[in-house]
Design a protein around this motif. Structure first.
Motif, PDB file in Angstrom:
ATOM      1  N   ILE A   1     -25.092 -56.773-125.956  1.00  0.00           N
ATOM      2  CA  ILE A   1     -25.693 -55.974-124.880  1.00  0.00           C
ATOM      3  C   ILE A   1     -26.598 -54.907-125.476  1.00  0.00           C
ATOM      4  CG2 ILE A   1     -25.194 -54.336-123.013  1.00  0.00           C
ATOM      5  CD1 ILE A   1     -22.700 -55.921-122.388  1.00  0.00           C
TER       6      ILE A   1
ATOM      7  N   SER B   1     -32.030 -52.271-123.056  1.00  0.00           N
ATOM      8  CA  SER B   1     -30.797 -51.486-123.198  1.00  0.00           C
ATOM      9  C   SER B   1     -31.089 -50.080-123.733  1.00  0.00           C
ATOM     10  CB  SER B   1     -29.802 -52.202-124.109  1.00  0.00           C
ATOM     11  OG  SER B   1     -30.317 -52.339-125.418  1.00  0.00           O
TER      12      SER B   1
ATOM     13  N   PHE C   1     -28.327 -49.430-121.396  1.00  0.00           N
ATOM     14  CA  PHE C   1     -27.104 -49.965-121.998  1.00  0.00           C
ATOM     15  C   PHE C   1     -25.883 -49.633-121.146  1.00  0.00           C
ATOM     16  CE2 PHE C   1     -23.439 -49.008-124.825  1.00  0.00           C
ATOM     17  CZ  PHE C   1     -23.205 -50.287-125.321  1.00  0.00           C
TER      18      PHE C   1
ATOM     19  N   LEU D   1     -25.852 -51.672-117.981  1.00  0.00           N
ATOM     20  CA  LEU D   1     -25.518 -53.069-118.272  1.00  0.00           C
ATOM     21  C   LEU D   1     -24.019 -53.232-118.491  1.00  0.00           C
ATOM     22  CD1 LEU D   1     -28.508 -53.977-120.635  1.00  0.00           C
ATOM     23  CD2 LEU D   1     -28.071 -54.951-118.369  1.00  0.00           C
TER      24      LEU D   1
END
Length: 365
Positions: free
Chosen positions: A238, A244, A252, A255
């Motif tokens: 990720i 991100s 980030f 997510l």
């Protein structure tokens, strides 16, 4: 015979919102061609002004005020936007943005207020979320927002870590089990940034200096973001994803929550249905503060131009300054050229946007 003209610029950052740009262009256009039908479609790419663009373009959109904890811990009067279909637009810049700080706080600024605004939208019954994350003040990996949504970030002694990118040095455990559920319609992150979280093109290295970080601060923030990744097992992939690193790593954090990344300009264009506005149009006018080599990489003018090309509609460009090849547009107008200098254009942008609208209307015949 009247023509149908779609006005779909981005904001001219720091000088005019997209809605203000549309109004000024319309005044100029009408001074030359008063019988033309002008369709207002203020655009955005996930940065500052995204909420205003939705509010201006979507009939029935409703601003809902909310008080949050700003990036320097002072109370900020922000808002989120309720769209008629139940989707909520939440803009980071209004709650945790860099313009809320003076002086900048590269190690202490945080995204808690943004998370509080998201929580308020969920409490208000949002069925889906559009999360505009441009204009951030912090490099905290989105941990402030996660904390506001129910995550627990603790140090080796089990105590909560301080807010901000500087406090991430102490994180040892990230417990996401208490995070609020995503709404039924999910959450989309609106951003034009493709940086990963870490590395030379990441959140700290690229954007930290813009937020007041010294070279030593950048190194510290980079290390601290790495510590954050280490504290959440299995999330290295990720952290490596495009986007991100957006908004100091807020991409980030979102997510991790389960939100999905969306190209900002494209998602905004879909949400306000630019394609429908283009049907039957004779011309679309788009633009931004500076049209340069980066404008082709997911910025508003390139997005609008691509959709216009698909619809067979010619495109005109207006920008504060045009430093890249604009020969692909049917016409173009530079506020700097009209005003005589960049300083003059920036001192009275609405005047020169109005002049640009008049110039483009004359060019269009």
């Amino acid at each position: 015979m009247s023509r149908r003209i779609v006005l779909a610029p981005d904001s001219f950052k720091g000088t005019a919102t997209a809605a203000q740009a549309v109004d000024a262009l319309a005044r100029g256009w009408r001074s030359v061609a008063p019988d033309d039908v002008l369709v207002a479609m203020p655009m955005a790419d996930g940065g500052e002004g995204t909420l205003d663009a939705f509010a201006a373009a979507v009939p029935g959109a409703e601003r809902v005020p909310v008080a949050v904890q700003g990036p320097d811990d002072r109370t900020v009067d922000a808002c989120w936007l309720r769209l008629p279909d139940g989707t909520a637009v939440v803009e980071l810049a209004l709650a945790s943005g860099i313009t809320l700080l003076d002086p900048l706080r590269p190690l202490e600024a945080h995204t808690l207020g943004f998370g509080q605004a998201i929580a308020a939208a969920l409490d208000g019954g949002a069925t889906g979320l559009l999360l505009a994350i441009g204009g951030s003040s912090s490099t905290d990996g989105g941990t402030g927002a996660l904390a506001a949504l129910g995550a627990k970030l603790t140090d080796a002694a089990g105590e909560p870590i301080p807010l901000g990118g500087g406090g991430l040095a102490r994180v040892r455990l990230v417990d996401l089990s208490g995070l609020r559920a995503l709404p039924a319609g999910g959450a989309r992150i609106l951003s034009d940034v493709t940086s990963p979280l870490l590395g030379p093109t990441g959140a700290a290295a690229v954007f930290g200096p813009q937020k007041g970080a010294s070279p030593a601060d950048v190194a510290l923030l980079e290390a601290n973001l790495g510590t954050l990744v280490d504290a959440v097992p299995g999330v290295a992939s990720i952290a490596a994803r495009a986007g991100s690193g957006a908004a100091g790593g807020t991409g980030f954090g979102l997510l991790l929550w389960g939100a999905s990344m969306a190209a900002g300009a494209g998602a905004v264009a879909d949400a306000i249905d630019v394609d429908a506005a283009l049907r039957g149009a004779d011309l679309v006018v788009t633009g931004e503060g500076r049209f340069d080599g980066q404008s082709a990489a997911g910025k508003v003018p390139s997005e609008v131009a691509a959709r216009a090309a698909a619809a067979g509609v010619p495109v005109a460009l207006v920008a504060g300054a045009i430093t890249a090849d604009a020969s692909g547009f049917a016409a173009s107008a530079s506020l700097t050229d009209l005003a005589g200098s960049g300083a003059a254009a920036m001192s009275d942008p609405l005047r020169w946007l109005e002049a640009a609208g008049a110039a483009l209307a004359r060019d269009a015949g």
